[in-house]
Each structure stands twice: as C-alpha cells, then as structure tokens.
Design a protein around this motif. Structure first.
Motif, PDB file in Angstrom:
ATOM      1  N   ARG A 194     -22.945   2.845  42.043  1.00 40.69           N
ATOM      2  CA  ARG A 194     -22.246   1.854  42.868  1.00 40.69           C
ATOM      3  C   ARG A 194     -23.275   0.852  43.369  1.00 40.69           C
ATOM      4  O   ARG A 194     -24.202   1.206  44.107  1.00 40.69           O
ATOM      5  CB  ARG A 194     -21.528   2.512  44.033  1.00 40.69           C
ATOM      6  CG  ARG A 194     -20.599   1.526  44.741  1.00 40.69           C
ATOM      7  CD  ARG A 194     -19.812   2.114  45.873  1.00 40.69           C
ATOM      8  NE  ARG A 194     -19.122   3.333  45.497  1.00 40.69           N
ATOM      9  CZ  ARG A 194     -18.815   4.292  46.371  1.00 40.69           C
ATOM     10  NH1 ARG A 194     -19.140   4.169  47.630  1.00 40.69           N
ATOM     11  NH2 ARG A 194     -18.167   5.361  45.981  1.00 40.69           N
ATOM     12  N   LEU A 195     -23.094  -0.400  42.974  1.00 39.72           N
ATOM     13  CA  LEU A 195     -24.020  -1.462  43.367  1.00 39.72           C
ATOM     14  C   LEU A 195     -23.663  -2.009  44.742  1.00 39.72           C
ATOM     15  O   LEU A 195     -22.557  -1.804  45.243  1.00 39.72           O
ATOM     16  CB  LEU A 195     -23.978  -2.585  42.331  1.00 39.72           C
ATOM     17  CG  LEU A 195     -24.298  -2.171  40.894  1.00 39.72           C
ATOM     18  CD1 LEU A 195     -24.172  -3.366  39.962  1.00 39.72           C
ATOM     19  CD2 LEU A 195     -25.677  -1.553  40.799  1.00 39.72           C
ATOM     20  N   LYS A 196     -24.602  -2.741  45.343  1.00 34.33           N
ATOM     21  CA  LYS A 196     -24.375  -3.334  46.670  1.00 34.33           C
ATOM     22  C   LYS A 196     -23.195  -4.297  46.663  1.00 34.33           C
ATOM     23  O   LYS A 196     -22.523  -4.480  47.664  1.00 34.33           O
ATOM     24  CB  LYS A 196     -25.635  -4.048  47.150  1.00 34.33           C
ATOM     25  CG  LYS A 196     -26.738  -3.093  47.512  1.00 34.33           C
ATOM     26  CD  LYS A 196     -27.974  -3.812  48.002  1.00 34.33           C
ATOM     27  CE  LYS A 196     -29.061  -2.803  48.315  1.00 34.33           C
ATOM     28  NZ  LYS A 196     -30.291  -3.427  48.758  1.00 34.33           N
ATOM     29  N   SER A 197     -22.930  -4.892  45.498  1.00 33.90           N
ATOM     30  CA  SER A 197     -21.805  -5.821  45.367  1.00 33.90           C
ATOM     31  C   SER A 197     -20.459  -5.093  45.394  1.00 33.90           C
ATOM     32  O   SER A 197     -19.417  -5.730  45.463  1.00 33.90           O
ATOM     33  CB  SER A 197     -21.932  -6.596  44.059  1.00 33.90           C
ATOM     34  OG  SER A 197     -21.772  -5.712  42.951  1.00 33.90           O
ATOM     35  N   GLU A 231     -19.500  -3.180  42.846  1.00 33.93           N
ATOM     36  CA  GLU A 231     -19.187  -2.866  41.447  1.00 33.93           C
ATOM     37  C   GLU A 231     -19.583  -1.425  41.124  1.00 33.93           C
ATOM     38  O   GLU A 231     -20.635  -0.955  41.550  1.00 33.93           O
ATOM     39  CB  GLU A 231     -19.952  -3.831  40.526  1.00 33.93           C
ATOM     40  CG  GLU A 231     -19.676  -3.622  39.059  1.00 33.93           C
ATOM     41  CD  GLU A 231     -20.477  -4.563  38.176  1.00 33.93           C
ATOM     42  OE1 GLU A 231     -20.336  -4.455  36.960  1.00 33.93           O
ATOM     43  OE2 GLU A 231     -21.252  -5.394  38.701  1.00 33.93           O
ATOM     44  N   TYR A 250     -26.263   0.094  32.545  1.00 32.34           N
ATOM     45  CA  TYR A 250     -26.839  -0.747  33.597  1.00 32.34           C
ATOM     46  C   TYR A 250     -28.370  -0.742  33.505  1.00 32.34           C
ATOM     47  O   TYR A 250     -28.975   0.304  33.289  1.00 32.34           O
ATOM     48  CB  TYR A 250     -26.408  -0.236  34.975  1.00 32.34           C
ATOM     49  CG  TYR A 250     -26.961  -1.050  36.120  1.00 32.34           C
ATOM     50  CD1 TYR A 250     -26.548  -2.357  36.328  1.00 32.34           C
ATOM     51  CD2 TYR A 250     -27.894  -0.508  36.995  1.00 32.34           C
ATOM     52  CE1 TYR A 250     -27.048  -3.107  37.380  1.00 32.34           C
ATOM     53  CE2 TYR A 250     -28.393  -1.248  38.048  1.00 32.34           C
ATOM     54  CZ  TYR A 250     -27.974  -2.549  38.236  1.00 32.34           C
ATOM     55  OH  TYR A 250     -28.477  -3.288  39.271  1.00 32.34           O
ATOM     56  N   PRO A 300     -31.390  -1.460  35.877  1.00 35.14           N
ATOM     57  CA  PRO A 300     -31.793  -1.746  37.254  1.00 35.14           C
ATOM     58  C   PRO A 300     -33.174  -2.392  37.314  1.00 35.14           C
ATOM     59  O   PRO A 300     -33.937  -2.362  36.345  1.00 35.14           O
ATOM     60  CB  PRO A 300     -31.840  -0.355  37.890  1.00 35.14           C
ATOM     61  CG  PRO A 300     -32.257   0.527  36.759  1.00 35.14           C
ATOM     62  CD  PRO A 300     -31.606  -0.060  35.526  1.00 35.14           C
ATOM     63  N   GLU A 349     -35.421  -0.658  42.684  1.00 37.63           N
ATOM     64  CA  GLU A 349     -34.077  -0.911  43.190  1.00 37.63           C
ATOM     65  C   GLU A 349     -33.491   0.410  43.705  1.00 37.63           C
ATOM     66  O   GLU A 349     -33.710   1.463  43.123  1.00 37.63           O
ATOM     67  CB  GLU A 349     -33.190  -1.462  42.068  1.00 37.63           C
ATOM     68  CG  GLU A 349     -31.786  -1.808  42.508  1.00 37.63           C
ATOM     69  CD  GLU A 349     -30.952  -2.428  41.393  1.00 37.63           C
ATOM     70  OE1 GLU A 349     -29.733  -2.534  41.583  1.00 37.63           O
ATOM     71  OE2 GLU A 349     -31.503  -2.794  40.335  1.00 37.63           O
ATOM     72  N   LEU A 353     -30.209   2.545  44.282  1.00 32.70           N
ATOM     73  CA  LEU A 353     -28.834   2.640  43.809  1.00 32.70           C
ATOM     74  C   LEU A 353     -28.094   3.729  44.569  1.00 32.70           C
ATOM     75  O   LEU A 353     -28.691   4.743  44.918  1.00 32.70           O
ATOM     76  CB  LEU A 353     -28.805   3.015  42.325  1.00 32.70           C
ATOM     77  CG  LEU A 353     -29.622   2.175  41.361  1.00 32.70           C
ATOM     78  CD1 LEU A 353     -29.640   2.835  39.994  1.00 32.70           C
ATOM     79  CD2 LEU A 353     -29.044   0.773  41.282  1.00 32.70           C
TER      80      LEU A 353
END
Length: 102
Positions: free
Chosen positions: A25-28, A30, A50, A52, A56, A58
């Motif tokens: 699950r990304l910060k956006s 998504e 994905y 990364p 980063e 996650l």
C-alpha cells in the motif's frame, strides 16, 4: 578450503519461506499485489511488479497462510534495502521491518 562464511549464514535472523499473498500500500493509497517469498524477525522478501526507491518505506499487508486457522493479516512498514528484476515484469524487493502495525 575457504573459511569465509556465506552471505546467508551471516544473517542473524532465520528466514522462513512463506509464499503468501501480500499487498503493498503506497502513500497515495494505491494498492499493488505482491507475494511474500520469505519472512524473518528483521525483514522480508517480496515479489511484485512495483519498483520502489532505495530506502522507501512501504506499508505491506501479508495474508495469513492458507490451510490453517484464519488469522487477520500482518501489517508492517518495510524499509527497502534492495530491488532487482527476476523476470516476467517482476521484481524482488528485500527490506527491513521498521514497525509492525498490526
């Protein structure tokens, strides 16, 4: 004879092969499907489409392995340490567990 210890043998935490469904699950907001290939006390290895960035963080949600008692998913924050292509559009992501959320 070579007395050096291999990379795997020098690790402090035992790695357990898993092969469970996971979600990144990304910060956006998504959500990206993944597979948790192996897990340890200190980190995990994922396979996903994905890619990364280095370091980063996650959010990773790992489903309970099938065949047993149904359990809620493991939710962690993972700091990316490595990422490399394994073929067929998939990447292997290795990281350190920063925090267990739930």
């Amino acid at each position: 004879m070579n007395d050096r210890v291999s990379q795997i043998e020098r690790r402090l935490d035992r790695r357990i092969p898993l092969g469970c469904q996971a979600t990144i699950r990304l910060k956006s907001g998504e959500s990206i499907p993944a597979e948790c290939v192996e897990i340890s006390v200190g980190g995990m290895t994922l396979r996903s489409s994905y890619v990364p960035g280095q370091a980063e963080v996650l959010e990773v949600i790992i489903a309970s392995p099938g065949g047993g008692i149904a359990r809620p998913p493991l939710v962690t924050r993972l700091e990316v340490k490595r990422c490399h292509a394994v073929g067929q559009g998939l990447y292997e992501i290795g990281g350190t567990t920063v925090r267990v959320v739930g």
